[in-house]
Design a protein around this motif. Structure first.
Motif, PDB file in Angstrom:
ATOM      1  N   LEU A 128     -19.362   8.097  31.510  1.00 22.48           N
ATOM      2  CA  LEU A 128     -19.714   9.322  32.238  1.00 22.48           C
ATOM      3  C   LEU A 128     -19.533   9.154  33.740  1.00 22.48           C
ATOM      4  O   LEU A 128     -19.137  10.095  34.432  1.00 22.48           O
ATOM      5  CB  LEU A 128     -21.161   9.720  31.934  1.00 22.48           C
ATOM      6  N   GLY A 129     -19.831   7.964  34.238  1.00 22.48           N
ATOM      7  CA  GLY A 129     -19.702   7.729  35.673  1.00 22.48           C
ATOM      8  C   GLY A 129     -18.293   7.964  36.190  1.00 22.48           C
ATOM      9  O   GLY A 129     -18.100   8.332  37.355  1.00 22.48           O
ATOM     10  N   PHE A 130     -17.289   7.781  35.326  1.00 21.19           N
ATOM     11  CA  PHE A 130     -15.899   8.007  35.713  1.00 21.19           C
ATOM     12  C   PHE A 130     -15.390   9.382  35.279  1.00 21.19           C
ATOM     13  O   PHE A 130     -14.606  10.012  36.001  1.00 21.19           O
ATOM     14  CB  PHE A 130     -15.008   6.919  35.110  1.00 21.19           C
ATOM     15  N   LEU A 131     -15.806   9.841  34.104  1.00 15.42           N
ATOM     16  CA  LEU A 131     -15.229  11.076  33.569  1.00 15.42           C
ATOM     17  C   LEU A 131     -15.858  12.341  34.145  1.00 15.42           C
ATOM     18  O   LEU A 131     -15.184  13.369  34.246  1.00 15.42           O
ATOM     19  CB  LEU A 131     -15.343  11.090  32.042  1.00 15.42           C
ATOM     20  N   VAL A 132     -17.141  12.296  34.497  1.00 17.00           N
ATOM     21  CA  VAL A 132     -17.770  13.494  35.072  1.00 17.00           C
ATOM     22  C   VAL A 132     -17.053  13.931  36.354  1.00 17.00           C
ATOM     23  O   VAL A 132     -16.706  15.112  36.500  1.00 17.00           O
ATOM     24  CB  VAL A 132     -19.275  13.270  35.314  1.00 17.00           C
ATOM     25  N   PRO A 133     -16.783  13.028  37.314  1.00 12.72           N
ATOM     26  CA  PRO A 133     -16.010  13.475  38.491  1.00 12.72           C
ATOM     27  C   PRO A 133     -14.608  13.936  38.128  1.00 12.72           C
ATOM     28  O   PRO A 133     -14.103  14.924  38.689  1.00 12.72           O
ATOM     29  CB  PRO A 133     -15.954  12.220  39.384  1.00 12.72           C
ATOM     30  N   LEU A 134     -13.954  13.261  37.185  1.00 14.98           N
ATOM     31  CA  LEU A 134     -12.578  13.603  36.825  1.00 14.98           C
ATOM     32  C   LEU A 134     -12.472  15.003  36.236  1.00 14.98           C
ATOM     33  O   LEU A 134     -11.628  15.807  36.655  1.00 14.98           O
ATOM     34  CB  LEU A 134     -12.038  12.571  35.831  1.00 14.98           C
TER      35      LEU A 134
END
Length: 297
Positions: A128-134
């Protein structure tokens, strides 16, 4: 059959939320407040605690995140094909584009907890830490239409992004969570999943402006079939261990987030077709999710 039974409690809570909204004595404002509580307080507490206490090893983390980014970008590309193939008007496409790759964090966290307990939540939290911003960058970027200056601000203010970043930073210090803080976070986290799933059910909508059936089939097919298939292939290629493979495929296979409706409504006024896609996808996921979990096992 085992994975179907595994998911029954979660989808039962979704159905309960839909029934409570329709027949219970809870006004619309109650559900709006409940979702804000989950999104801004309970889920951030859960994510921070999971990442601060139990991250992946560095090698596994890199491959795991790469798989997540890979299937998400694949979903974006397939979702973008709807514009030339389906010939939708620009505002409708901009609103629905996000439905091919955004994910329902509430459902994903509930299933991760059932699959792997706190370790499963930690795995998902890292993703989530990477995909939420993406996914927010892509969704807001298509919807912005000349208002892109606010994209970075909105992403930086996202409570899930902030919680994941803070959890990773805390873990990097090597310090244990103070017992009192850990206990408070544990209580908040325990309320996040059931209340979040009730809010998902309360947010189901099937009215409003209809989309062409082919558009509904396209976006549901991308989100519930193509993305998890891509995740399965990438996870196999990366030789991820079974727990990481399960979390990756599950993350790809969950339906679209209810926040997609809010974003579309606020930015271009085309929330109704997005609500239809979210609700249809959530119902279909009750059948497709157990199948994907069975395949990956």
């Amino acid at each position: 059959m085992g994975f179907l039974l595994l998911l029954v409690p979660d989808f039962t809570l979704i159905v309960a939320g839909a029934l409570l909204r329709r027949y219970g004595r809870f006004p619309t404002e109650f559900w709006a407040g409940a979702e804000r509580l989950v999104y801004y307080v309970l889920f951030p507490a859960l994510l921070f605690r999971a990442l601060a206490a139990a991250p992946l090893a560095a090698g596994d983390a890199g491959s795991f995140v790469a798989v997540g980014v890979g299937f998400t970008v694949g979903g974006m590309l397939l979702s973008a094909l709807a514009r030339p193939l389906l010939r939708l008007d620009a505002p409708t496409f901009a609103a629905c584009f996000q439905c091919g790759f955004r994910f329902n964090t509430y459902i994903a966290l509930a299933i991760a907890s059932r699959l792997g307990g706190e370790a499963g939540i930690a795995l998902l939290s890292l993703l989530l830490g990477f995909l939420v911003p993406l996914v927010n960058l892509a969704a807001v970027g298509v919807l912005a239409q000349g208002r892109s200056a606010r994209i970075a601000i909105e992403i930086a203010r996202n409570p899930l992004v902030v919680a994941c970043a803070a959890g990773l930073v805390w873990r990097a210090t090597g310090l244990p969570l103070p017992p009192l803080a850990n206990r408070v976070l544990e209580h908040l986290a325990s309320a996040a999943l059931p209340l979040g799933l009730l809010a998902v059910g309360a947010g189901l909508r099937f009215g409003g402006h209809a989309l062409p059936k082919v558009a509904i089939a396209w976006w549901c097919g991308v989100k519930l079939v193509a993305m998890p298939a891509l995740a399965l292939a990438l996870a196999a290629y990366a030789e991820l261990p079974l727990p990481a493979r399960q979390i990756a495929v599950m993350m790809a296979a969950v339906p679209t987030a209810p926040s997609a409706y809010i974003l579309a409504s606020q930015m271009n006024g085309r929330g109704a077709p997005v609500a239809l896609l979210i609700s249809t996808g959530t119902l279909l996921a009750a059948a497709t999710l157990p199948l994907w979990l069975a395949v990956v096992s």
